[in-house]
Design a protein around this motif. Structure first.
Motif, PDB file in Angstrom:
ATOM      1  N   ALA A  96       4.130  11.203   1.222  1.00 20.95           N
ATOM      2  CA  ALA A  96       5.501  10.652   1.135  1.00 20.95           C
ATOM      3  C   ALA A  96       5.320   9.093   1.138  1.00 20.95           C
ATOM      4  O   ALA A  96       6.479   8.457   0.686  1.00 20.95           O
ATOM      5  CB  ALA A  96       6.495  10.973   2.321  1.00 20.95           C
ATOM      6  N   PHE A  97       4.253   8.472   1.630  1.00 16.88           N
ATOM      7  CA  PHE A  97       4.030   7.102   1.505  1.00 16.88           C
ATOM      8  C   PHE A  97       3.065   6.617   0.422  1.00 16.88           C
ATOM      9  O   PHE A  97       3.335   5.467  -0.013  1.00 16.88           O
ATOM     10  CB  PHE A  97       3.478   6.600   2.874  1.00 16.88           C
ATOM     11  CG  PHE A  97       4.575   6.831   4.163  1.00 16.88           C
ATOM     12  CD1 PHE A  97       5.387   5.895   4.259  1.00 16.88           C
ATOM     13  CD2 PHE A  97       4.719   8.295   4.766  1.00 16.88           C
ATOM     14  CE1 PHE A  97       6.356   6.139   5.297  1.00 16.88           C
ATOM     15  CE2 PHE A  97       5.636   8.445   5.591  1.00 16.88           C
ATOM     16  CZ  PHE A  97       6.565   7.482   5.912  1.00 16.88           C
ATOM     17  N   ARG A  98       2.295   7.286   0.105  1.00 19.29           N
ATOM     18  CA  ARG A  98       1.252   7.048  -0.996  1.00 19.29           C
ATOM     19  C   ARG A  98       0.573   8.320  -1.517  1.00 19.29           C
ATOM     20  O   ARG A  98       0.331   9.256  -0.951  1.00 19.29           O
ATOM     21  CB  ARG A  98       0.383   6.062  -0.487  1.00 19.29           C
ATOM     22  CG  ARG A  98      -0.515   6.289   0.791  1.00 19.29           C
ATOM     23  CD  ARG A  98      -1.326   5.459   1.352  1.00 19.29           C
ATOM     24  NE  ARG A  98      -2.533   4.938   0.543  1.00 19.29           N
ATOM     25  CZ  ARG A  98      -3.202   4.166   0.655  1.00 19.29           C
ATOM     26  NH1 ARG A  98      -3.033   3.225   1.386  1.00 19.29           N
ATOM     27  NH2 ARG A  98      -4.143   3.689  -0.497  1.00 19.29           N
ATOM     28  N   GLN A  99       0.530   8.524  -2.922  1.00 21.20           N
ATOM     29  CA  GLN A  99       0.173   9.429  -3.457  1.00 21.20           C
ATOM     30  C   GLN A  99      -1.241  10.069  -3.151  1.00 21.20           C
ATOM     31  O   GLN A  99      -1.583  11.100  -3.238  1.00 21.20           O
ATOM     32  CB  GLN A  99       0.227   9.364  -5.162  1.00 21.20           C
ATOM     33  CG  GLN A  99       1.565   9.014  -5.710  1.00 21.20           C
ATOM     34  CD  GLN A  99       1.690   8.891  -7.145  1.00 21.20           C
ATOM     35  OE1 GLN A  99       0.731   8.748  -7.806  1.00 21.20           O
ATOM     36  NE2 GLN A  99       2.933   9.143  -7.735  1.00 21.20           N
ATOM     37  N   ASP A 100      -2.217   8.945  -2.912  1.00 23.36           N
ATOM     38  CA  ASP A 100      -3.464   9.599  -2.438  1.00 23.36           C
ATOM     39  C   ASP A 100      -3.509   9.848  -0.985  1.00 23.36           C
ATOM     40  O   ASP A 100      -4.605   9.807  -0.456  1.00 23.36           O
ATOM     41  CB  ASP A 100      -4.522   8.313  -2.887  1.00 23.36           C
ATOM     42  CG  ASP A 100      -4.153   6.916  -2.225  1.00 23.36           C
ATOM     43  OD1 ASP A 100      -3.134   7.006  -1.570  1.00 23.36           O
ATOM     44  OD2 ASP A 100      -5.052   5.933  -2.112  1.00 23.36           O
ATOM     45  N   GLY A 101      -2.425   9.917  -0.236  1.00 23.31           N
ATOM     46  CA  GLY A 101      -2.406  10.043   1.055  1.00 23.31           C
ATOM     47  C   GLY A 101      -3.167  11.235   1.664  1.00 23.31           C
ATOM     48  O   GLY A 101      -3.926  11.473   2.818  1.00 23.31           O
TER      49      GLY A 101
ATOM     50  N   ALA B 193      -3.318   3.385   9.095  1.00 21.38           N
ATOM     51  CA  ALA B 193      -4.406   3.809   8.061  1.00 21.38           C
ATOM     52  C   ALA B 193      -3.572   3.725   6.759  1.00 21.38           C
ATOM     53  O   ALA B 193      -4.232   3.123   5.795  1.00 21.38           O
ATOM     54  CB  ALA B 193      -5.160   5.052   8.409  1.00 21.38           C
ATOM     55  N   LEU B 194      -2.425   4.296   6.786  1.00 21.67           N
ATOM     56  CA  LEU B 194      -1.808   4.417   5.378  1.00 21.67           C
ATOM     57  C   LEU B 194      -1.365   2.914   5.037  1.00 21.67           C
ATOM     58  O   LEU B 194      -1.507   2.725   3.605  1.00 21.67           O
ATOM     59  CB  LEU B 194      -0.507   5.282   5.458  1.00 21.67           C
ATOM     60  CG  LEU B 194      -0.700   6.893   5.807  1.00 21.67           C
ATOM     61  CD1 LEU B 194       0.592   7.484   6.117  1.00 21.67           C
ATOM     62  CD2 LEU B 194      -1.233   7.409   4.341  1.00 21.67           C
ATOM     63  N   ARG B 195      -1.029   2.305   5.755  1.00 19.32           N
ATOM     64  CA  ARG B 195      -0.721   0.653   5.478  1.00 19.32           C
ATOM     65  C   ARG B 195      -1.834  -0.006   5.124  1.00 19.32           C
ATOM     66  O   ARG B 195      -1.608  -1.169   5.154  1.00 19.32           O
ATOM     67  CB  ARG B 195       0.216   0.495   6.385  1.00 19.32           C
ATOM     68  CG  ARG B 195       1.862   0.676   6.211  1.00 19.32           C
ATOM     69  CD  ARG B 195       2.340   0.308   5.022  1.00 19.32           C
ATOM     70  NE  ARG B 195       2.890  -1.016   5.169  1.00 19.32           N
ATOM     71  CZ  ARG B 195       3.232  -1.907   4.160  1.00 19.32           C
ATOM     72  NH1 ARG B 195       3.056  -1.055   2.867  1.00 19.32           N
ATOM     73  NH2 ARG B 195       3.744  -3.144   4.465  1.00 19.32           N
TER      74      ARG B 195
ATOM     75  N   THR C  39       0.868  -1.081  -0.007  1.00 20.06           N
ATOM     76  CA  THR C  39       0.099  -0.075   0.087  1.00 20.06           C
ATOM     77  C   THR C  39       0.787   1.127  -0.061  1.00 20.06           C
ATOM     78  O   THR C  39       0.437   2.296  -0.201  1.00 20.06           O
ATOM     79  CB  THR C  39      -0.955   0.100   1.152  1.00 20.06           C
ATOM     80  OG1 THR C  39      -0.113  -0.179   2.257  1.00 20.06           O
ATOM     81  CG2 THR C  39      -1.942  -0.895   1.197  1.00 20.06           C
ATOM     82  N   THR C  40       2.241   1.181   0.257  1.00 23.03           N
ATOM     83  CA  THR C  40       2.966   2.397   0.392  1.00 23.03           C
ATOM     84  C   THR C  40       4.284   1.918  -0.567  1.00 23.03           C
ATOM     85  O   THR C  40       4.761   0.996  -0.576  1.00 23.03           O
ATOM     86  CB  THR C  40       3.435   2.730   1.758  1.00 23.03           C
ATOM     87  OG1 THR C  40       3.932   1.389   2.417  1.00 23.03           O
ATOM     88  CG2 THR C  40       2.134   2.851   2.740  1.00 23.03           C
ATOM     89  N   SER C  41       4.837   3.146  -0.794  1.00 22.29           N
ATOM     90  CA  SER C  41       6.125   3.299  -1.533  1.00 22.29           C
ATOM     91  C   SER C  41       6.845   4.635  -1.517  1.00 22.29           C
ATOM     92  O   SER C  41       6.303   5.556  -0.866  1.00 22.29           O
ATOM     93  CB  SER C  41       5.903   3.149  -2.989  1.00 22.29           C
ATOM     94  OG  SER C  41       5.038   4.048  -3.552  1.00 22.29           O
ATOM     95  N   ASN C  42       8.198   4.552  -2.106  1.00 23.29           N
ATOM     96  CA  ASN C  42       8.998   5.757  -1.972  1.00 23.29           C
ATOM     97  C   ASN C  42       9.187   6.777  -0.901  1.00 23.29           C
ATOM     98  O   ASN C  42       9.207   7.789  -0.769  1.00 23.29           O
ATOM     99  CB  ASN C  42       8.271   6.531  -3.050  1.00 23.29           C
ATOM    100  CG  ASN C  42       8.130   5.990  -4.270  1.00 23.29           C
ATOM    101  OD1 ASN C  42       9.035   5.305  -4.900  1.00 23.29           O
ATOM    102  ND2 ASN C  42       7.164   6.241  -5.129  1.00 23.29           N
ATOM    103  N   ASN C  43       9.186   5.922   0.449  1.00 20.70           N
ATOM    104  CA  ASN C  43       9.332   6.573   1.549  1.00 20.70           C
ATOM    105  C   ASN C  43      10.750   6.238   2.096  1.00 20.70           C
ATOM    106  O   ASN C  43      11.711   5.329   1.844  1.00 20.70           O
ATOM    107  CB  ASN C  43       8.381   6.087   2.587  1.00 20.70           C
ATOM    108  CG  ASN C  43       8.406   4.468   2.898  1.00 20.70           C
ATOM    109  OD1 ASN C  43       9.282   3.817   3.606  1.00 20.70           O
ATOM    110  ND2 ASN C  43       7.503   3.731   2.146  1.00 20.70           N
TER     111      ASN C  43
END
Length: 285
Positions: free
Chosen positions: A90-95, A148-150, A25-29
């Protein structure tokens, strides 16, 4: 335990573990929390159901005159929350497009949580009893937002669904009786479910550390937070540590200390950005 039962147990555990590596669910952190996850349950459906339950809870708190009081606590919580939210991208574009919302409920409970989709509650008891600084409060808020982000709730529900189905069919094929199935479920719980829950908590700790740093809150406060929590809750017995879904306070503190060097540059950059954006007297350039 006979060989047939052992084979079923191992097959069920291995099969379920293999299923967990589907997507992240997350990337680029900065802290690299991109573990692959099993997500079988529709996201929109879960978030909608949770949002309705949250609405009911907030309405009940309002009727009880327990919503966002004391006002000073609510102001602090909302200020910190609003500073952190933009950094979820920073963790997901739709955050930043989550339906983020936070409220304080006035109870003695030492707790806080963030439900799927970004609906969050901080209980006044945790602020009062731990005498939290803003940085320590940011560590709590960042940690809960990380869940929630993950999409940890969605992931856990998916894992339990897959595990339950896997054990059921493996048991039928092997002809296990009820006692043997109970044993299979017990082994599955301690060999799969609890370790994964602890993994999720560790992820939330580290992601929360990065979120608070990006928002300009000192990551070192995450250590003092858990030191305060340890004084309130204690470590418990070795058996409690084994059967808990959460890491021990000492394990959390050690892991946070190890990861602080990764996020301190983000904190320093945030401080520098704020400093260069103001003149003496606090007026922006």
């Amino acid at each position: 335990m006979n060989i047939k039962t052992l084979v079923v147990l191992c097959t069920a555990l291995i099969g379920t573990t293999v299923l967990t590596g589907c997507q992240s669910t997350t990337s680029n952190n900065t802290t690299g929390n991109n573990r692959q996850q099993l997500l079988l349950i529709p996201n929109a459906q879960l978030n909608a159901e949770v949002a309705q339950e949250y609405k009911t809870l907030i309405s009940q708190a309002r009727q009880a005159k327990a919503l966002n009081v004391p006002a000073s606590y609510a102001k602090r919580v909302k200020t910190i929350f609003n500073r952190i939210v933009p950094h979820t991208t920073a963790f997901r574009q739709d955050g930043s497009s989550f339906n983020w919302e936070i409220n304080v409920i006035n109870t003695d409970e030492v707790n806080a949580w963030c439900a799927p989709g970004g609906k969050m509650v901080v209980y006044s008891g945790i602020i009062k009893q731990l005498n939290l600084t803003d940085d320590e409060l940011a560590a709590i808020i960042g940690h809960e937002m990380a869940h929630a982000l993950r999409e940890h709730t969605r992931e856990q529900m998916s894992q339990e669904m897959a595990k339950s189905e896997g054990l059921k069919w493996a048991g039928k094929l092997a002809g296990l009786n009820s006692d043997q199935m109970d044993l299979a479920n017990l082994v599955s719980k301690y060999g799969f479910s609890l370790p994964f829950s602890r993994t999720m908590e560790k992820e939330a700790d580290v992601i929360g550390l990065e979120l608070m740093a990006r928002a300009g809150y000192n990551p070192q406060a995450a250590v003092t937070l858990w030191e305060k929590m340890a004084k309130v809750s204690g470590e418990g017995s070795a058996l409690e540590a084994l059967t808990s879904t959460h890491p021990t306070n000492s394990a959390r503190i050690n892991e946070i200390k190890k990861r602080q060097d990764e996020v301190m540059p983000l904190y320093e950059a945030s401080k520098s950005k704020k400093a260069t954006g103001t003149k003496k007297g606090g007026k922006k350039r």
